[in-house]
Write a protein that holds these residues in place. Structure first.
Motif, short mmCIF file in Angstrom:
data_model
loop_
_atom_site.label_atom_id
_atom_site.label_comp_id
_atom_site.label_asym_id
_atom_site.label_seq_id
_atom_site.Cartn_x
_atom_site.Cartn_y
_atom_site.Cartn_z
N GLY A 1 0.78 -1.23 0.00
CA GLY A 1 0.00 0.00 0.00
C GLY A 1 0.81 1.28 0.00
O GLY A 1 0.29 2.34 -0.36
N VAL A 2 2.08 1.20 0.40
CA VAL A 2 2.92 2.41 0.48
C VAL A 2 4.03 2.33 -0.57
O VAL A 2 4.06 3.11 -1.53
CB VAL A 2 3.51 2.59 1.89
CG1 VAL A 2 4.39 3.84 1.96
CG2 VAL A 2 2.38 2.69 2.92
N ALA A 3 4.96 1.40 -0.35
CA ALA A 3 6.07 1.20 -1.29
C ALA A 3 6.66 -0.18 -1.03
O ALA A 3 6.59 -0.68 0.11
CB ALA A 3 7.14 2.28 -1.10
N PRO A 4 7.23 -0.84 -2.03
CA PRO A 4 7.77 -2.19 -1.82
C PRO A 4 8.78 -2.28 -0.68
O PRO A 4 8.83 -3.30 0.02
CB PRO A 4 8.42 -2.51 -3.17
CG PRO A 4 7.66 -1.70 -4.16
CD PRO A 4 7.31 -0.42 -3.44
N ALA A 5 9.57 -1.23 -0.48
CA ALA A 5 10.60 -1.26 0.57
C ALA A 5 10.07 -0.85 1.94
O ALA A 5 10.76 -1.01 2.94
CB ALA A 5 11.76 -0.35 0.18
#
Length: 437
Positions: A168-172
């Motif tokens: 939902g935010v970023a892969p990392a």
């Protein structure tokens, strides 16, 4: 039901180090699945994701027992403060390498650094309980049950949080929270010096060889490798199954449900004094877990998988509790951290094997091929356990005899007394006095 837990948290400092230990252990439930989610999204390969996660866990498995030996000799704070810093640098490296889509060699290198320094805070926490509660077997049983339940709480919160952040935010993003938890929780825990077990006296002879010279410890290590393979393959297969079902973000919730079943059983298990022999309880739990996970291979929907995982999860915490208790019966008190770490890192080796093999099978044939790895791992765990029951009984019995004869007030002696009290039924747990200074 909660009275036994209130009793063990009463001694000064117990609540603080147990709470800090929960935060410090959050990475153990987030780093693996965080790597899988990040690498599979950025690079488009579950095989690579499984390999990077496996490299991280293998590095941890190889280095954590060595860190534990140093901890037993020099103290938790002196060894683990620099180790946590090294692990944090490595985890930052994993995030940066993946964010830049660097060559996979950089991912492997950063994963090695992370695993080499992260250690086993679960072992450090359990070693503190042995110091605080001394030779009280019933309270040690409750404390270990509490820690296993808290482990499961970590595994309820961690995968959900990692999945939500990564999808939902970023892969990392799923690796940022465990990085912060490792630094804040780790250094908070290590700052609590009043409950830290003392290091070996200056000038005392260094222990020779490994605790794995004990046949019983070898058996536990092998079984925990197979058990870890169950967990590692389950993590990767669940993510793949959720993606195939059109809801990759559900993977963390399903894994949390798996852990919820274990949390409930762990709390219930810790409120009873079990009189069946410890090695038989361990074997029973292993068989029950194997039977439960075999149904993963048969499910066809996310709801069905969640339901099966919830029921199967009830076998996890009691089996881990009994495994850790067996370590106390098998190793001397002055090497307890090393013994507990070998069990934890054997589990980690299995996680790496399971996630790597399952990842490759998933890339070739889909998520159910990964669940087949889970079933095979469960079968191997049962075979190893049942084949070595006499070894576990003999080694534990020998150590019990030695400890009782010595009249030692150590935690090892306490566990030995508990093992001497086995029978075939259960009774409500009793409150057992106050801490003997």
């Amino acid at each position: 039901m909660l009275q036994p837990y209130r009793d063990v948290l009463t001694p000064p400092g117990a609540l603080a180090f147990s709470g800090a230990g929960v935060l410090a252990r959050l990475p153990m439930s987030m780093v693996g699945i965080g790597i899988v989610l990040m690498v599979s999204t950025v690079y488009g390969s579950y095989g690579l994701a499984g390999r990077v996660s496996a490299v991280y866990v293998v590095a941890q498995a190889l280095c954590s027992p060595q860190l534990a030996r140093l901890v037993d000799r020099h103290g938790q704070g002196r060894i683990m403060r620099p180790a946590v810093a090294i692990a944090a640098v490595g985890l930052v490296g994993v995030v940066v390498a993946a964010s830049q889509e660097a060559h996979e060699a950089w991912l492997y290198a950063a994963a090695v650094v992370t695993g080499a320094g992260i250690g086993s805070f679960g072992s450090l926490v359990r070693a503190r309980w042995a110091r605080v509660l001394g030779a009280d077997p019933h309270r040690m049983h409750t404390a270990y049950s509490l820690e296993s339940a808290l482990d499961e709480l970590v595994f309820i919160v961690g995968p959900v949080l990692a999945t939500v952040l990564a999808t939902g935010v970023a892969p990392a993003a799923g690796l940022v929270v465990p990085l912060v938890a490792m630094l804040v929780g780790g250094y908070w825990f290590l700052s609590l010096r009043t409950t830290e077990p003392p290091p070996a006296p200056v000038g005392s002879p260094r222990p020779k060889g490994s605790v794995l010279r004990k046949p019983g410890m070898v058996v536990l290590a092998i079984v925990f490798v197979a058990m870890g393979s169950i967990f590692g393959a389950t993590d990767v297969s669940t993510v793949a199954f959720a993606e195939e079902s059109g809801s990759k973000g559900s993977a963390g919730i399903i894994l949390a449900i798996f852990a919820l079943g274990s949390l409930i059983s762990g709390l219930l298990y810790g409120t009873r004094v079990w009189r069946r022999p410890l090695y038989l309880r361990f074997a029973t739990g292993m068989v029950a877990l194997a039977v439960g996970v075999c149904f993963f291979f048969l499910v066809q929907s996310l709801v069905a998988l969640a339901a099966v995982m919830f029921v199967a999860g009830f076998a996890i915490a009691p089996t881990l509790i009994n495994g850790n208790a067996l370590v106390q019966d098998l190793v001397p008190r002055e090497r307890l951290t090393e013994g507990l770490t070998w069990v934890g890192t054997s589990l980690g080796v299995g996680v790496s094997v399971g996630s790597s093999v399952a990842g490759a099978q998933i890339d070739a044939d889909g998520s159910h091929a990964g669940f087949l790895v889970v079933v095979v791992s469960a079968g191997l765990a049962v075979v190893a356990t049942l084949a070595a029951l006499r070894t576990l009984r003999g080694d534990a019995g020998e150590h019990v005899h030695d400890s009782v004869e010595a009249g030692s007030p150590s935690s090892t002696g306490g566990a030995a007394v508990a093992a001497c009290e086995v029978a075939e039924s259960v009774e409500p747990a009793r409150s057992v006095g106050t801490l003997d200074a």
